[in-house]
Design a protein around this motif. Structure first.
Motif, PDB file in Angstrom:
ATOM      1  N   MET A  57       0.965  -1.147  -0.044  1.00 29.91           N
ATOM      2  CA  MET A  57      -0.127  -0.011   0.006  1.00 29.91           C
ATOM      3  C   MET A  57       1.031   1.089  -0.053  1.00 29.91           C
ATOM      4  O   MET A  57       1.869   1.221   0.720  1.00 29.91           O
ATOM      5  N   VAL A  58       0.574   2.257  -0.745  1.00 27.05           N
ATOM      6  CA  VAL A  58       1.514   3.431  -1.092  1.00 27.05           C
ATOM      7  C   VAL A  58       0.615   4.476  -0.309  1.00 27.05           C
ATOM      8  O   VAL A  58       1.247   5.312   0.606  1.00 27.05           O
ATOM      9  N   GLY A  59      -0.736   4.654  -0.200  1.00 29.51           N
ATOM     10  CA  GLY A  59      -1.313   5.544   0.663  1.00 29.51           C
ATOM     11  C   GLY A  59      -2.892   5.515   0.459  1.00 29.51           C
ATOM     12  O   GLY A  59      -3.441   5.093  -0.652  1.00 29.51           O
ATOM     13  N   LYS A  60      -3.521   6.044   1.596  1.00 25.02           N
ATOM     14  CA  LYS A  60      -4.957   6.164   1.644  1.00 25.02           C
ATOM     15  C   LYS A  60      -5.250   7.663   1.771  1.00 25.02           C
ATOM     16  O   LYS A  60      -4.542   8.461   2.064  1.00 25.02           O
ATOM     17  N   ASP A  61      -6.505   7.970   1.371  1.00 21.07           N
ATOM     18  CA  ASP A  61      -6.939   9.397   1.460  1.00 21.07           C
ATOM     19  C   ASP A  61      -6.974   9.794   2.937  1.00 21.07           C
ATOM     20  O   ASP A  61      -7.882   9.178   3.582  1.00 21.07           O
ATOM     21  N   PRO A  62      -6.351  10.652   3.165  1.00 21.34           N
ATOM     22  CA  PRO A  62      -6.217  10.990   4.917  1.00 21.34           C
ATOM     23  C   PRO A  62      -7.399  11.741   5.207  1.00 21.34           C
ATOM     24  O   PRO A  62      -7.943  11.888   6.336  1.00 21.34           O
ATOM     25  N   ASP A  63      -8.390  12.402   4.107  1.00 23.15           N
ATOM     26  CA  ASP A  63      -9.552  13.057   4.589  1.00 23.15           C
ATOM     27  C   ASP A  63     -10.750  12.147   4.449  1.00 23.15           C
ATOM     28  O   ASP A  63     -11.815  12.720   4.802  1.00 23.15           O
ATOM     29  N   SER A  64     -10.674  11.004   3.928  1.00 17.29           N
ATOM     30  CA  SER A  64     -11.816  10.248   4.080  1.00 17.29           C
ATOM     31  C   SER A  64     -11.897   9.266   5.308  1.00 17.29           C
ATOM     32  O   SER A  64     -10.987   8.455   5.419  1.00 17.29           O
ATOM     33  N   ASN A  65     -12.769   9.595   6.063  1.00 17.59           N
ATOM     34  CA  ASN A  65     -13.047   8.562   7.245  1.00 17.59           C
ATOM     35  C   ASN A  65     -14.364   7.887   7.113  1.00 17.59           C
ATOM     36  O   ASN A  65     -15.225   8.283   6.463  1.00 17.59           O
ATOM     37  N   PRO A  66     -14.295   6.552   7.627  1.00 15.95           N
ATOM     38  CA  PRO A  66     -13.369   5.896   8.436  1.00 15.95           C
ATOM     39  C   PRO A  66     -12.604   4.974   7.884  1.00 15.95           C
ATOM     40  O   PRO A  66     -11.611   4.535   8.402  1.00 15.95           O
ATOM     41  N   THR A  67     -12.945   4.990   6.508  1.00 18.51           N
ATOM     42  CA  THR A  67     -12.204   3.808   5.846  1.00 18.51           C
ATOM     43  C   THR A  67     -10.804   4.199   5.150  1.00 18.51           C
ATOM     44  O   THR A  67      -9.950   3.274   4.702  1.00 18.51           O
TER      45      THR A  67
ATOM     46  N   SER B 278     -10.474   5.376   1.987  1.00 16.16           N
ATOM     47  CA  SER B 278     -10.787   5.093   0.624  1.00 16.16           C
ATOM     48  C   SER B 278     -10.668   6.535  -0.084  1.00 16.16           C
ATOM     49  O   SER B 278     -11.317   7.402   0.394  1.00 16.16           O
ATOM     50  N   PRO B 279     -10.133   6.761  -1.211  1.00 17.74           N
ATOM     51  CA  PRO B 279      -9.589   5.725  -2.228  1.00 17.74           C
ATOM     52  C   PRO B 279      -8.255   5.199  -1.718  1.00 17.74           C
ATOM     53  O   PRO B 279      -7.610   5.989  -0.783  1.00 17.74           O
ATOM     54  N   THR B 280      -7.622   4.363  -2.222  1.00 17.77           N
ATOM     55  CA  THR B 280      -6.202   3.621  -1.818  1.00 17.77           C
ATOM     56  C   THR B 280      -5.433   3.468  -3.020  1.00 17.77           C
ATOM     57  O   THR B 280      -6.201   2.909  -4.005  1.00 17.77           O
ATOM     58  N   ILE B 281      -4.151   3.685  -3.125  1.00 18.47           N
ATOM     59  CA  ILE B 281      -3.141   3.465  -4.018  1.00 18.47           C
ATOM     60  C   ILE B 281      -2.355   2.297  -3.396  1.00 18.47           C
ATOM     61  O   ILE B 281      -1.757   2.345  -2.409  1.00 18.47           O
ATOM     62  N   TYR B 282      -2.337   1.272  -4.382  1.00 16.85           N
ATOM     63  CA  TYR B 282      -1.274   0.280  -4.151  1.00 16.85           C
ATOM     64  C   TYR B 282      -0.304   0.224  -5.287  1.00 16.85           C
ATOM     65  O   TYR B 282      -0.440   0.186  -6.510  1.00 16.85           O
TER      66      TYR B 282
END
Length: 73
Positions: free
Chosen positions: A1-11, A13-17
């Motif tokens: 995993m490279v990163g998840k959207d820090p402003d998207s709670n609680p999951t 998502s989106p996520t980049i791999y």
């Protein structure tokens, strides 16, 4: 995993791999807007896409063009 959207709670998502095959997985929300879908060629049921490294440069080009347009140069 490279990163998840820090402003998207609680999951987060989106996520980049990053894969070991020279590509990326992009996880995000299923788009159900008929107008948006009509502009794309996406098979029914697709929720995760794999894009090759060579496609990443399009993001850079887009944001550089946007920055030039905003600065008027």
């Amino acid at each position: 995993m490279v990163g998840k959207d820090p402003d998207s709670n609680p999951t987060g998502s989106p996520t980049i791999y990053r894969t070991d095959r020279g590509s990326w997985f992009v996880q995000g929300w299923v788009v159900s807007d008929p107008e948006a879908l009509a502009t794309m060629d996406i098979p029914e049921g697709e929720t995760v896409v794999e894009i090759p490294d060579r496609m990443i440069w399009f993001f850079r080009e887009f944001f550089e063009e946007e920055a030039r347009a905003e600065s008027g140069s």
